[in-house]
Write a protein that holds these residues in place. Structure first.
Motif, PDB file in Angstrom:
ATOM      1  N   ILE A  89     -65.606  38.271  38.134  1.00 38.62           N
ATOM      2  CA  ILE A  89     -64.897  38.644  37.338  1.00 38.62           C
ATOM      3  C   ILE A  89     -65.347  37.561  36.259  1.00 38.62           C
ATOM      4  CG2 ILE A  89     -62.669  38.316  35.625  1.00 38.62           C
ATOM      5  CD1 ILE A  89     -61.013  39.307  38.401  1.00 38.62           C
ATOM      6  N   ASP A  90     -65.641  35.878  36.782  1.00 36.49           N
ATOM      7  CA  ASP A  90     -66.114  35.543  35.765  1.00 36.49           C
ATOM      8  C   ASP A  90     -67.181  36.042  35.097  1.00 36.49           C
ATOM      9  OD1 ASP A  90     -64.724  32.655  37.021  1.00 36.49           O
ATOM     10  OD2 ASP A  90     -63.624  33.932  35.378  1.00 36.49           O
ATOM     11  N   VAL A  91     -68.241  36.935  35.739  1.00 37.74           N
ATOM     12  CA  VAL A  91     -70.022  36.900  35.276  1.00 37.74           C
ATOM     13  C   VAL A  91     -69.612  37.597  34.122  1.00 37.74           C
ATOM     14  CG1 VAL A  91     -71.147  38.203  35.862  1.00 37.74           C
ATOM     15  CG2 VAL A  91     -70.037  36.641  37.435  1.00 37.74           C
ATOM     16  N   ASN A  92     -68.865  38.679  34.193  1.00 38.92           N
ATOM     17  CA  ASN A  92     -68.984  39.721  32.597  1.00 38.92           C
ATOM     18  C   ASN A  92     -67.377  39.735  32.273  1.00 38.92           C
ATOM     19  OD1 ASN A  92     -69.130  41.573  30.808  1.00 38.92           O
ATOM     20  ND2 ASN A  92     -70.093  43.121  32.113  1.00 38.92           N
ATOM     21  N   PRO A  93     -66.949  39.470  31.840  1.00 40.18           N
ATOM     22  CA  PRO A  93     -65.023  39.455  31.390  1.00 40.18           C
ATOM     23  C   PRO A  93     -64.727  40.205  30.454  1.00 40.18           C
ATOM     24  CG  PRO A  93     -66.061  37.062  31.039  1.00 40.18           C
ATOM     25  CD  PRO A  93     -67.073  38.480  31.045  1.00 40.18           C
ATOM     26  N   ILE A  94     -65.636  41.362  30.404  1.00 46.29           N
ATOM     27  CA  ILE A  94     -65.248  42.418  29.447  1.00 46.29           C
ATOM     28  C   ILE A  94     -65.246  43.664  30.314  1.00 46.29           C
ATOM     29  CG2 ILE A  94     -65.809  43.907  27.579  1.00 46.29           C
ATOM     30  CD1 ILE A  94     -64.930  41.392  26.433  1.00 46.29           C
ATOM     31  N   GLU A  95     -66.034  42.981  30.996  1.00 44.00           N
ATOM     32  CA  GLU A  95     -66.128  44.371  31.941  1.00 44.00           C
ATOM     33  C   GLU A  95     -64.575  44.494  33.157  1.00 44.00           C
ATOM     34  OE1 GLU A  95     -66.145  47.771  33.236  1.00 44.00           O
ATOM     35  OE2 GLU A  95     -68.312  47.020  33.152  1.00 44.00           O
ATOM     36  N   LEU A  96     -63.894  45.111  32.494  1.00 41.65           N
ATOM     37  CA  LEU A  96     -62.239  44.729  33.375  1.00 41.65           C
ATOM     38  C   LEU A  96     -62.402  45.847  34.263  1.00 41.65           C
ATOM     39  CD1 LEU A  96     -60.383  45.149  29.888  1.00 41.65           C
ATOM     40  CD2 LEU A  96     -60.429  42.831  31.054  1.00 41.65           C
ATOM     41  N   ALA A  97     -62.632  46.489  34.709  1.00 36.86           N
ATOM     42  CA  ALA A  97     -62.703  47.556  35.793  1.00 36.86           C
ATOM     43  C   ALA A  97     -63.031  46.657  37.063  1.00 36.86           C
ATOM     44  CB  ALA A  97     -64.015  47.698  35.634  1.00 36.86           C
ATOM     45  N   VAL A  98     -63.531  44.935  37.282  1.00 38.51           N
ATOM     46  CA  VAL A  98     -63.613  44.578  38.321  1.00 38.51           C
ATOM     47  C   VAL A  98     -62.528  44.011  38.089  1.00 38.51           C
ATOM     48  CG1 VAL A  98     -64.788  42.343  39.489  1.00 38.51           C
ATOM     49  CG2 VAL A  98     -66.059  44.322  38.081  1.00 38.51           C
ATOM     50  N   GLY A  99     -61.531  42.995  37.195  1.00 36.50           N
ATOM     51  CA  GLY A  99     -60.079  42.540  37.506  1.00 36.50           C
ATOM     52  C   GLY A  99     -59.329  43.657  38.559  1.00 36.50           C
ATOM     53  N   ASN A 100     -59.228  44.964  37.624  1.00 37.84           N
ATOM     54  CA  ASN A 100     -58.284  45.641  38.010  1.00 37.84           C
ATOM     55  C   ASN A 100     -58.493  45.725  39.760  1.00 37.84           C
ATOM     56  OD1 ASN A 100     -57.708  46.061  35.725  1.00 37.84           O
ATOM     57  ND2 ASN A 100     -59.456  48.484  35.052  1.00 37.84           N
ATOM     58  N   LEU A 157     -59.182  60.037  27.622  1.00 36.64           N
ATOM     59  CA  LEU A 157     -58.979  60.270  29.467  1.00 36.64           C
ATOM     60  C   LEU A 157     -59.445  59.061  29.713  1.00 36.64           C
ATOM     61  CD1 LEU A 157     -60.974  63.606  29.016  1.00 36.64           C
ATOM     62  CD2 LEU A 157     -58.589  63.457  28.926  1.00 36.64           C
ATOM     63  N   ALA A 158     -58.483  58.769  31.528  1.00 34.14           N
ATOM     64  CA  ALA A 158     -58.745  57.565  31.859  1.00 34.14           C
ATOM     65  C   ALA A 158     -58.505  58.036  33.807  1.00 34.14           C
ATOM     66  CB  ALA A 158     -58.465  56.347  31.429  1.00 34.14           C
ATOM     67  N   GLY A 159     -59.740  57.402  33.886  1.00 34.66           N
ATOM     68  CA  GLY A 159     -59.612  56.856  35.312  1.00 34.66           C
ATOM     69  C   GLY A 159     -58.274  55.875  35.372  1.00 34.66           C
ATOM     70  N   SER A 160     -57.749  55.838  37.143  1.00 32.34           N
ATOM     71  CA  SER A 160     -56.743  54.900  36.844  1.00 32.34           C
ATOM     72  C   SER A 160     -57.440  53.760  37.535  1.00 32.34           C
ATOM     73  CB  SER A 160     -55.215  54.951  38.430  1.00 32.34           C
ATOM     74  OG  SER A 160     -56.761  55.028  39.586  1.00 32.34           O
ATOM     75  N   HIS A 161     -58.678  53.271  37.842  1.00 36.51           N
ATOM     76  CA  HIS A 161     -58.830  52.027  37.586  1.00 36.51           C
ATOM     77  C   HIS A 161     -59.050  51.483  36.567  1.00 36.51           C
ATOM     78  CE1 HIS A 161     -62.323  55.449  37.212  1.00 36.51           C
ATOM     79  NE2 HIS A 161     -63.142  54.376  36.687  1.00 36.51           N
ATOM     80  N   LYS A 162     -59.343  52.713  35.632  1.00 40.48           N
ATOM     81  CA  LYS A 162     -59.606  51.272  34.098  1.00 40.48           C
ATOM     82  C   LYS A 162     -58.356  51.135  33.374  1.00 40.48           C
ATOM     83  CE  LYS A 162     -63.381  54.775  32.461  1.00 40.48           C
ATOM     84  NZ  LYS A 162     -63.551  55.599  31.394  1.00 40.48           N
ATOM     85  N   LEU A 163     -56.934  50.933  34.018  1.00 40.80           N
ATOM     86  CA  LEU A 163     -55.543  50.734  33.957  1.00 40.80           C
ATOM     87  C   LEU A 163     -55.453  49.194  33.797  1.00 40.80           C
ATOM     88  CD1 LEU A 163     -53.060  53.413  35.099  1.00 40.80           C
ATOM     89  CD2 LEU A 163     -54.205  52.943  32.766  1.00 40.80           C
ATOM     90  N   CYS A 164     -55.532  48.407  33.208  1.00 37.34           N
ATOM     91  CA  CYS A 164     -55.335  47.197  33.388  1.00 37.34           C
ATOM     92  C   CYS A 164     -54.039  46.186  32.699  1.00 37.34           C
ATOM     93  CB  CYS A 164     -56.682  46.370  32.049  1.00 37.34           C
ATOM     94  SG  CYS A 164     -57.021  44.927  32.155  1.00 37.34           S
ATOM     95  N   PRO A 165     -53.829  45.227  33.877  1.00 30.66           N
ATOM     96  CA  PRO A 165     -52.906  44.495  33.417  1.00 30.66           C
ATOM     97  C   PRO A 165     -52.739  43.457  32.597  1.00 30.66           C
ATOM     98  CG  PRO A 165     -53.707  44.262  35.697  1.00 30.66           C
ATOM     99  CD  PRO A 165     -54.265  44.821  34.678  1.00 30.66           C
TER     100      PRO A 165
END
Lengths: 396, 415
Positions: free
Chosen positions: B64-75, B316-324
């Motif tokens: 997660i810390d590598v690219n904090p903007i890429e929220l899909a990793v944390g998701n 349009l967004a897949g469920s993997h793009k939902l960020c909590p």
């Protein structure tokens, strides 16, 4: 200390009840120490709270009241001859058990929330109950809860706390415990630990809010909320650099209390008069308020002035964050200010008010959910639309 | 079988060098990596779920810390943690049911009954039920179990029953790992097929002779529009070119190749064209918990134009793009700066740039993302259907556990 504050409250009552007294000689008399002592004795003998004054805000004023030097001198002179004994927490064994007396004794502790006091009073009902079945116990609790709620209809957290505990009792009896005594002791244990839950709730809310307080930000705070103070205290302990604007908070002057507490934490504080909110909203990055109650639509009921501040913040695109414990969620759906039961309080304008002049004495207002950005609760960070979902899950 | 740490290092290098582009590819690679972590992790006989959760969490902290903007990793990390908790909960519920039957059938043994005076199968099931759900008003007065799972019920009886229980526990551990891997496989399949599920809803939203505006390039938007084309809808697409990377030109080329009437406009022409548009359909980089959208740069301007002209703005967004997570201070934190070479030619301006020699006065900023607030979004279309922005919290409550919102072991002090 409590007696001192009680004298101040009674003095304020006098001030608002006799505005027409303009003669110097009469004014000197009713401001004298002996008159205060006589008035206090009459008040004690009556033993019933004034129906026009909300008991909830009376206690809050006692907790948050700022002592002025004038009234301090008068009160010290009045207390000197006859010191009064402190009220006892445990009830008199000769008198019959009263849930309202229990609630009143718990409510007077300044750090205890009203819902916690209500649930502890209901725990005392369980402890002193002679019932042998869960159904009997539920009926007794129902009566005690109804009498508590009708005693002060203007307190929303009292109603929400009673409803939450009654809901828990209903669900516990549905779990079919094998032994009545173990179920009863479990109820008492959970009720006693609710104060701990409330304290943890403030910690959770403070932790959740830290991400939203960034270095260099300016926060506008209205009213003295224990949760909001916990949020700011934790941010200061985490070495964040931020500034706080406190509204004065007339007529309780809660902003003075909050600015005193924040100054002890070395947080830069600026005190604003209540009408200076729009003037300073340019410098504000976010608004933090507490809540007396969170209603089903996601709006909040809070100290008078919150709605006004939310309107200004919304029009200038500043976020409004609400920090509230989840047990303040109430099954109310007000559409405007007049849908609420009035909670009146005395207002001291400093000069006598002519008798023909009407004074708006409501202590709180309702802020609709479209002006609120997020709610920080112990259930997590919620948007206002989540509140109805939580209440549906509880009461379905 | 390669080492887990080597796999993590390879993934980290790919993320650092931006070799994996786009939320879908990142989410898929993350899920594949976590599946390898789970399959190679040894699980003991007790506390299998806790060991798996700690292993996934340790790897999750690194990636997660590598690219904090890429929220899909944390998701995806949080989704996998939620999967582990749910699979373990279902196993515990089955064990409780079996134990209830066992206790019920043994009527003659009074000693066993005395061991459990206050608890019954119903109360244990209620406690197990409360561990899976996020905290709510219902569970406010309940006991909270600090451990990730309900503690296992103590075994009783003779030696033969003890041996059979040990065998059951061993198979239970392997079954948990197997179930988790199966569920992660389903998650990977969902990520791969989210385009088709979103595209199936195209005919409900695109009507005859409509004009649709989009910006940039999104595979989801492309599949969505082509599905409507296949259903004999006749519509036109206006594509803003999405400077400075001009991904809109790529999308326009593909749309025209499939026979869709396409018009390319400059980004600054959005307000000029918005009055002729019936609907705006765009993709997203991430969807935040309050319904706000992290989107390609320029999309906030399109959303404001759509609101000004009362044009529906569909994301349009897949469920993997939902960020909590919630966007605190979104303008500052949730953006990524890309290379200035996409904006200016270095050869022509190199003497003026302040980065080269330090004496120039030209500074180039190239942000990658915009934040669109939720009040500008009309509708979200995910692989489960259309949703209001205010409904996003319900989807997020379904996909994520409350304990996993902070993946780090210890919260950091200060900002």
């Amino acid at each position: 200390m409590y007696l001192l504050l009680t004298l101040i409250i009674f003095s304020r009552l006098l001030n608002s009840k006799t505005p027409g007294e303009g003669e110097g000689r009469s004014e000197m008399w009713w401001r004298s120490a002996s008159f205060i002592m006589d008035r206090q004795q009459q008040q004690n003998q009556g033993d019933s709270s004034n129906p026009n004054i909300s008991a909830y805000y009376e206690t809050r004023a006692a907790h948050h009241g700022v002592v002025t030097s004038d009234w301090l001198a008068q009160a010290q002179a009045a207390i000197g001859p006859e010191p009064q004994p402190q009220p006892q927490l445990s009830p008199d064994p000769d008198k019959p058990f009263s849930v309202i007396d229990q609630f009143n004794s718990w409510r007077k502790q300044p750090h205890l929330a009203e819902a916690v006091a209500a649930i502890r009073a209901l725990a005392a009902v369980i402890r002193s109950s002679q019932a042998t079945t869960m159904m009997q116990l539920e009926i007794e609790l129902k009566k005690a809860s109804d009498s508590l709620k009708s005693w002060d209809t203007s307190s929303i957290s009292l109603t929400a706390g009673c409803d939450l505990f009654m809901r828990y009792v209903t669900r516990t009896s549905a779990l079919e415990y094998e032994d009545f005594n173990s179920a009863k002791s479990r109820l008492i244990e959970r009720a006693e630990k609710f104060g701990e839950i409330s304290y943890k709730a403030r910690k959770v809310i403070a932790m959740l809010s830290q991400d939203f307080i960034f270095d260099g930000c300016t926060i506008l705070v209205h009213g003295f909320s224990r949760v909001v103070f916990e949020v700011l205290k934790l941010a200061a302990q985490n070495n964040k650099l931020f500034r706080v604007f406190c509204t004065e908070g007339r007529p309780d002057r809660t902003g003075l209390r909050l600015s005193n507490e924040l100054a002890k934490l070395d947080v830069p504080v600026k005190l604003l008069i209540d009408s200076a909110v729009a003037y300073t909203m340019d410098e504000v990055d976010m608004v933090f308020v507490g809540a007396d109650g969170v209603v089903e639509s996601g709006g909040i009921i809070n100290m008078m002035g919150t709605y006004q501040i939310a309107l200004v913040a919304h029009s200038m695109n500043k976020p409004v964050y609400v920090a509230a414990e989840s047990y303040k969620f109430a099954r109310l759906y007000p559409l405007d200010q007049k849908d609420l039961a009035p909670a009146l309080r005395p207002i001291d304008f400093g000069v006598p008010i002519p008798s023909k002049v009407e004074v708006e004495r409501s202590a709180r207002d309702y802020t609709p959910p479209q002006y609120l950005t997020l709610l920080f609760t112990d259930l997590g960070v919620l948007t206002p639309s989540v509140v109805s979902d939580e209440l549906i899950q509880l009461y379905l | 079988m390669p080492d887990v740490q080597a796999l993590v290092n390879d993934f980290v290098n790919l993320l650092k060098k931006r070799r994996i582009e786009g939320s879908q590819a990142t989410a898929k690679q993350t899920a594949v990596l976590l599946r390898s972590v789970i399959s190679q992790q040894r699980v003991p006989h007790t506390n299998q779920a806790t060991v798996l959760i700690n292993a996934v969490r340790a790897v999750g902290e690194q990636i997660i810390d590598v690219n904090p903007i890429e929220l899909a990793v944390g998701n995806i990390v949080r989704r996998v943690l939620h999967i582990i908790r749910e699979e373990d909960l279902s196993l515990v519920t089955d064990a409780v049911a079996g134990f209830g039957m066992f206790a019920g059938s043994d009527d003659e043994d009074d000693v066993e009954r005395d061991d459990y005076p206050a608890l019954s199968a119903a109360s244990v099931a209620a406690a197990a039920r409360s561990t899976s759900r996020p905290p709510s008003l219902q569970t406010l007065l309940e006991d909270v179990t600090d451990s990730a799972v309900v503690p296992p019920t103590p075994s009783s009886g003779g030696d033969s029953e003890g041996i059979s229980r040990t065998l059951e526990k061993g198979s239970s551990g392997r079954k948990l790992k197997h179930d988790v891997i199966e569920a992660v496989n389903e998650l990977i399949q969902d990520i791969t097929s989210c385009h088709e599920q979103i595209a199936e809803q195209a005919v409900e939203h695109i009507h005859q002779n409509e004009v649709i505006l989009t910006l940039g390039s999104s595979k989801t938007v492309l599949e969505f529009l082509c599905a409507a084309k296949e259903k004999k809808r006749s519509f036109k697409v206006v594509v803003a070119e999405g400077a400075p990377r001009y991904q809109g030109q790529v999308l326009a080329k593909e749309l025209a190749a499939r026979g869709i009437q396409t018009t390319v406009i400059a980004d600054s022409a959005t307000f000029a064209m918005i009055s002729q548009v019936n609907m705006v359909i765009v993709g997203a980089h991430a969807v935040m918990a309050n319904g706000g959208v992290i989107a390609p740069i320029g999309l906030h301007m399109v959303a404001l134009a759509a609101q000004r002209h009362a044009v529906p703005f569909v994301v349009l967004a897949g469920s993997h793009k939902l960020c909590p997570l919630y966007p605190h201070n979104p303008q500052v934190l949730l953006t990524e700066l890309r290379s200035p070479s996409e904006l200016l030619d270095f050869g022509e301006f190199s003497d003026l740039m302040d980065s080269a020699t330090g004496s120039g006065s030209l500074h180039v900023v190239n942000p990658a993302f915009d934040y669109v607030p939720p009040n500008l979004v009309s509708l979200f279309i995910t692989d489960t259907g259309g949703h209001n922005p205010s409904y996003m919290y319900r989807l997020i409550a379904d996909y994520y556990s409350a304990d996993d919102l902070v993946v780090k072991q210890r919260p950091t002090t200060g900002s």
